[in-house]
Design a protein around this motif. Structure first.
Motif, PDB file in Angstrom:
ATOM      1  N   ARG A  44      -4.668  10.004  -6.209  1.00 16.47           N
ATOM      2  CA  ARG A  44      -4.429  11.112  -6.230  1.00 16.47           C
ATOM      3  C   ARG A  44      -4.671  11.813  -5.155  1.00 16.47           C
ATOM      4  O   ARG A  44      -3.863  12.870  -4.627  1.00 16.47           O
ATOM      5  N   ASP A  45      -5.548  11.391  -4.906  1.00 17.02           N
ATOM      6  CA  ASP A  45      -6.189  11.883  -2.751  1.00 17.02           C
ATOM      7  C   ASP A  45      -4.900  11.925  -2.650  1.00 17.02           C
ATOM      8  O   ASP A  45      -4.085  12.950  -1.942  1.00 17.02           O
ATOM      9  N   LEU A  49       2.122  15.702  -6.031  1.00 20.94           N
ATOM     10  CA  LEU A  49       1.055  15.111  -6.919  1.00 20.94           C
ATOM     11  C   LEU A  49       1.984  15.789  -8.088  1.00 20.94           C
ATOM     12  O   LEU A  49       1.933  15.074  -9.377  1.00 20.94           O
ATOM     13  N   GLU A  84      -1.857  14.212  -3.264  1.00 21.78           N
ATOM     14  CA  GLU A  84      -1.927  15.880  -2.708  1.00 21.78           C
ATOM     15  C   GLU A  84      -2.053  15.805  -1.106  1.00 21.78           C
ATOM     16  O   GLU A  84      -1.569  16.659  -1.309  1.00 21.78           O
TER      17      GLU A  84
END
Length: 371
Positions: free
Chosen positions: A319-320, A328, A323
């Motif tokens: 996820r990071d 994302l 992003e």
């Protein structure tokens, strides 16, 4: 590259897709790659994106490195369309199918390398009419690349499940979502490998494999993921070619995020999970068997869990990185669409159930290939 993602240089991604050449009427695979490649060469402005493959029923293209996933999407659509146009010029169509649904007698390509492979590997080489998708992601050094390989290996079976697109073999339903991966696993160097630990050890292992004489050269090191011998990239090779080009873009997006996540873990001093090769191999078998329609082996717990939960665990894991690259929302949307629609294996089976004909199934897959 900033380990926190702030101001980070986004890694480049390149795609190699292998496509099946089929008869537009019968749906059967046709050995026309030489003619298609000749038309592509005549039409090319500069270097052609197309290359021959082991069998003459196949055609491969490679994109240029891209940083933006919209560029990847444009490139995949462009080169699939170009492949279709050149194939039509010689009376064929292209289908993004990882195996031929209809019976086929594969034809080995010309050239010394392919002749050597046919002689050395016999029926294994003859039967390898399979189409994959390889994703190249840039790395800063071999040391970083090997650190990435050690940290993504447990997640690679999930990418196989996402892309599974080969339920049929020689006119029969195999009961697998990705039978391509089972056929591909017959090569002596194919599949998962142990942790490497360092770039030096990686290169020692490759050298040792080649020195056995079983492999012709470094190009035949068919690990699920490897350092590219031609580019400063990690090359993830486990996936089937995707029927829907949107799934190719999702694969590229998740693969880049996996590489970035692994590199950040390495820089932070986090060790890789030392999962035994036998367990990674079993996880790949389960992914090939069920795709996203049953259970997968969770890379962290090494226990069977619903596929949707494992897919979401992958998304959470990267996820990071998603992003920070701005991917994302697109990845979430594409994954949700894949869960609803299904991967290529599910789509092919639904088409056969609806039409009652593998020929009609192939015809519809030709249409889907173009996006």
């Amino acid at each position: 590259m900033n380990s926190e993602g702030v101001g980070a240089v986004v890694r480049t991604v390149g795609i190699e897709e292998e496509l099946l050449l089929v008869d537009p009427e019968s749906g059967e695979a046709r050995a026309l790659s030489t003619a298609v490649l000749a038309r592509a060469e005549q039409d090319a402005e500069g270097e052609s994106a197309f290359e021959p493959e082991l069998h003459r029923q196949q055609l491969e293209f490679a994109t240029h490195p891209c940083r933006d996933m919209a560029e990847i999407a444009d490139a995949v659509h462009r080169w699939r369309a170009e492949a279709g146009r050149h194939a039509a010029d010689v009376g064929a169509s292209v289908a993004a199918l990882a195996t031929s649904p209809l019976p086929v007698s594969p034809t080995i390509g010309t050239g010394e390398r392919y002749r050597w492979m046919a002689e050395r590997y016999g029926l294994t080489a003859q039967e390898q009419l399979t189409c994959g998708c390889h994703v190249h992601v840039s790395v800063e050094s071999d040391e970083e690349g090997v650190a990435v390989l050690d940290r993504i290996r447990g997640w690679l079976p999930v990418l196989l499940a996402l892309t599974a697109n080969s339920p049929f073999w020689q006119g029969q339903d195999t009961r697998y979502a990705s039978y391509r991966s089972r056929v591909w696993g017959r090569w002596p160097s194919a599949g998962p490998v142990e942790l490497h630990g360092s770039a030096e050890r990686y290169h020692q292992q490759v050298k040792a494999l080649i020195s056995t004489g079983v492999l012709k050269d470094e190009g035949m090191v068919y690990f699920d993921a490897r350092l590219s011998r031609s580019y400063p990239t990690v090359e993830v090779r486990i996936a089937d070619v995707c029927l829907d080009p949107a799934d190719t873009v999702l694969l590229a997006t998740l693969t880049r995020a996996l590489v970035e996540t692994a590199a950040r873990e390495w820089r932070a001093g986090a060790p890789p999970q030392d999962t035994e090769v036998a367990l990674v191999r079993v996880a790949s078998w389960q992914a090939a068997r069920s795709g996203i329609d049953d259970r997968l082996i969770h890379p962290r717990t090494l226990r069977p869990e619903p596929a949707v939960d494992v897919l979401r665990a992958l998304l959470a894991h990267v996820r990071d990185a998603l992003e920070d690259s701005g991917d994302l929302k697109a990845a979430q949307k594409a994954l949700a669409a894949l869960e609803r629609r299904g991967n290529g294996a599910r789509v092919q089976r639904e088409l056969l159930e609806r039409t009652g004909s593998l020929r009609d199934t192939v015809a519809e897959c030709v249409r889907i290939t173009g996006g």
